[in-house]
Design a protein around this motif. Structure first.
Motif, PDB file in Angstrom:
ATOM      1  N   ARG A   5       0.848  -1.195   0.000  1.00 47.81           N
ATOM      2  CA  ARG A   5       0.000   0.000   0.000  1.00 47.81           C
ATOM      3  C   ARG A   5       0.875   1.233   0.000  1.00 47.81           C
ATOM      4  O   ARG A   5       1.878   1.294   0.684  1.00 47.81           O
ATOM      5  CB  ARG A   5      -0.904  -0.006   1.223  1.00 47.81           C
ATOM      6  CG  ARG A   5      -1.944  -1.102   1.119  1.00 47.81           C
ATOM      7  CD  ARG A   5      -2.852  -1.130   2.291  1.00 47.81           C
ATOM      8  NE  ARG A   5      -3.502   0.152   2.489  1.00 47.81           N
ATOM      9  CZ  ARG A   5      -4.252   0.408   3.519  1.00 47.81           C
ATOM     10  NH1 ARG A   5      -4.466  -0.495   4.432  1.00 47.81           N
ATOM     11  NH2 ARG A   5      -4.810   1.581   3.664  1.00 47.81           N
ATOM     12  N   ASN A  82      -6.252  -6.170  -2.575  1.00 49.56           N
ATOM     13  CA  ASN A  82      -6.568  -4.746  -2.501  1.00 49.56           C
ATOM     14  C   ASN A  82      -5.575  -3.981  -1.624  1.00 49.56           C
ATOM     15  O   ASN A  82      -5.798  -2.813  -1.300  1.00 49.56           O
ATOM     16  CB  ASN A  82      -7.991  -4.540  -1.986  1.00 49.56           C
ATOM     17  CG  ASN A  82      -9.016  -4.894  -3.031  1.00 49.56           C
ATOM     18  OD1 ASN A  82      -8.924  -4.452  -4.166  1.00 49.56           O
ATOM     19  ND2 ASN A  82      -9.980  -5.715  -2.663  1.00 49.56           N
ATOM     20  N   TYR A  84      -4.502  -4.725   1.618  1.00 44.83           N
ATOM     21  CA  TYR A  84      -4.656  -4.783   3.077  1.00 44.83           C
ATOM     22  C   TYR A  84      -3.803  -5.905   3.661  1.00 44.83           C
ATOM     23  O   TYR A  84      -3.564  -6.918   3.012  1.00 44.83           O
ATOM     24  CB  TYR A  84      -6.117  -5.020   3.456  1.00 44.83           C
ATOM     25  CG  TYR A  84      -7.017  -3.879   3.090  1.00 44.83           C
ATOM     26  CD1 TYR A  84      -7.032  -2.714   3.841  1.00 44.83           C
ATOM     27  CD2 TYR A  84      -7.845  -3.960   1.976  1.00 44.83           C
ATOM     28  CE1 TYR A  84      -7.857  -1.653   3.497  1.00 44.83           C
ATOM     29  CE2 TYR A  84      -8.676  -2.909   1.628  1.00 44.83           C
ATOM     30  CZ  TYR A  84      -8.674  -1.766   2.390  1.00 44.83           C
ATOM     31  OH  TYR A  84      -9.481  -0.726   2.045  1.00 44.83           O
ATOM     32  N   ARG A 110     -10.653   4.651   9.060  1.00 39.32           N
ATOM     33  CA  ARG A 110     -10.734   4.976   7.638  1.00 39.32           C
ATOM     34  C   ARG A 110     -10.758   3.701   6.798  1.00 39.32           C
ATOM     35  O   ARG A 110     -11.580   3.552   5.899  1.00 39.32           O
ATOM     36  CB  ARG A 110      -9.555   5.850   7.238  1.00 39.32           C
ATOM     37  CG  ARG A 110      -9.635   6.331   5.790  1.00 39.32           C
ATOM     38  CD  ARG A 110      -8.334   6.882   5.284  1.00 39.32           C
ATOM     39  NE  ARG A 110      -7.431   5.755   5.121  1.00 39.32           N
ATOM     40  CZ  ARG A 110      -6.118   5.796   5.294  1.00 39.32           C
ATOM     41  NH1 ARG A 110      -5.542   6.917   5.651  1.00 39.32           N
ATOM     42  NH2 ARG A 110      -5.362   4.749   5.119  1.00 39.32           N
ATOM     43  N   ASP A 111      -9.869   2.757   7.110  1.00 40.62           N
ATOM     44  CA  ASP A 111      -9.845   1.495   6.373  1.00 40.62           C
ATOM     45  C   ASP A 111     -11.103   0.674   6.629  1.00 40.62           C
ATOM     46  O   ASP A 111     -11.613   0.025   5.720  1.00 40.62           O
ATOM     47  CB  ASP A 111      -8.602   0.684   6.722  1.00 40.62           C
ATOM     48  CG  ASP A 111      -7.353   1.184   6.010  1.00 40.62           C
ATOM     49  OD1 ASP A 111      -7.473   2.097   5.153  1.00 40.62           O
ATOM     50  OD2 ASP A 111      -6.264   0.660   6.299  1.00 40.62           O
ATOM     51  N   LYS A 114     -13.707   1.977   4.309  1.00 39.37           N
ATOM     52  CA  LYS A 114     -13.428   1.559   2.934  1.00 39.37           C
ATOM     53  C   LYS A 114     -13.795   0.091   2.721  1.00 39.37           C
ATOM     54  O   LYS A 114     -14.393  -0.262   1.703  1.00 39.37           O
ATOM     55  CB  LYS A 114     -11.946   1.743   2.597  1.00 39.37           C
ATOM     56  CG  LYS A 114     -11.526   3.127   2.287  1.00 39.37           C
ATOM     57  CD  LYS A 114     -10.049   3.079   1.902  1.00 39.37           C
ATOM     58  CE  LYS A 114      -9.445   4.430   1.731  1.00 39.37           C
ATOM     59  NZ  LYS A 114      -8.008   4.336   1.412  1.00 39.37           N
ATOM     60  N   ARG A 117     -17.552  -0.387   2.629  1.00 39.57           N
ATOM     61  CA  ARG A 117     -18.113   0.134   1.383  1.00 39.57           C
ATOM     62  C   ARG A 117     -17.761  -0.743   0.182  1.00 39.57           C
ATOM     63  O   ARG A 117     -18.615  -1.051  -0.642  1.00 39.57           O
ATOM     64  CB  ARG A 117     -17.599   1.563   1.171  1.00 39.57           C
ATOM     65  CG  ARG A 117     -18.152   2.276  -0.025  1.00 39.57           C
ATOM     66  CD  ARG A 117     -17.671   3.729  -0.113  1.00 39.57           C
ATOM     67  NE  ARG A 117     -16.222   3.863  -0.078  1.00 39.57           N
ATOM     68  CZ  ARG A 117     -15.532   4.424   0.921  1.00 39.57           C
ATOM     69  NH1 ARG A 117     -16.165   4.896   1.977  1.00 39.57           N
ATOM     70  NH2 ARG A 117     -14.220   4.510   0.877  1.00 39.57           N
ATOM     71  N   ASN A 118     -16.525  -1.187   0.089  1.00 43.61           N
ATOM     72  CA  ASN A 118     -16.056  -1.908  -1.094  1.00 43.61           C
ATOM     73  C   ASN A 118     -16.330  -3.409  -1.090  1.00 43.61           C
ATOM     74  O   ASN A 118     -16.290  -4.036  -2.140  1.00 43.61           O
ATOM     75  CB  ASN A 118     -14.557  -1.679  -1.291  1.00 43.61           C
ATOM     76  CG  ASN A 118     -14.219  -0.236  -1.565  1.00 43.61           C
ATOM     77  OD1 ASN A 118     -15.048   0.514  -2.063  1.00 43.61           O
ATOM     78  ND2 ASN A 118     -13.019   0.167  -1.225  1.00 43.61           N
TER      79      ASN A 118
END
Length: 130
Positions: A5, A82, A84, A110-111, A114, A117-118
């Motif tokens: 990342r 992705n 992580y 924050r993660d 995400k 949502r994803n």
């Protein structure tokens, strides 16, 4: 292979950045600040919280729980693809998928948002204990 990342830094870099911010804030005396009509943007500097033993408090995201380990491993691989840091932990008859750990709770939250949502899951933030 999964790519590292780019939006996160290793813990050592985070601590160095935090130390620089604290040092810069300490060097700026209130008397030296000039009055201007423009609002100034302040930098919130927080030190990592420590537990009673002086160890930094960490956070980990529990993303999902599966009854079949193969399903957990497949989902873990999706998260790793992705970017992580995902892992699976089997306890009893369930296998859970975790992402983390994090020292910065805001970054973990924050993660978490995400991931929710994803990946259409309802993850939760829990305290990390190694």
């Amino acid at each position: 292979p999964p790519q590292p990342r780019q939006d996160v830094s290793p813990i050592g870099e985070y601590q160095e950045k935090l130390a620089r911010q604290v040092e810069e804030a300490a060097q700026t005396a209130p008397e030296a600040v000039e009055e201007t009509s423009e609002p100034t943007q302040s930098v919130a500097v927080t030190k990592p919280a420590l537990d009673k033993d002086g160890v930094p408090i960490g956070w980990i995201i529990q993303v999902a729980s599966f009854s079949k380990r193969d399903n957990a491993n497949t989902f873990k691989q999706r998260l790793q693809d992705n970017g992580y840091r995902a892992r699976v932990v089997t306890k009893g008859k369930y296998t859970r998928v975790f992402v983390g750990p994090y020292i910065d709770r805001a970054m973990a939250e924050r993660d978490l948002a995400k991931i929710a949502r994803n990946h259409s899951v309802k993850p939760k933030l829990v305290r990390y204990s190694p």
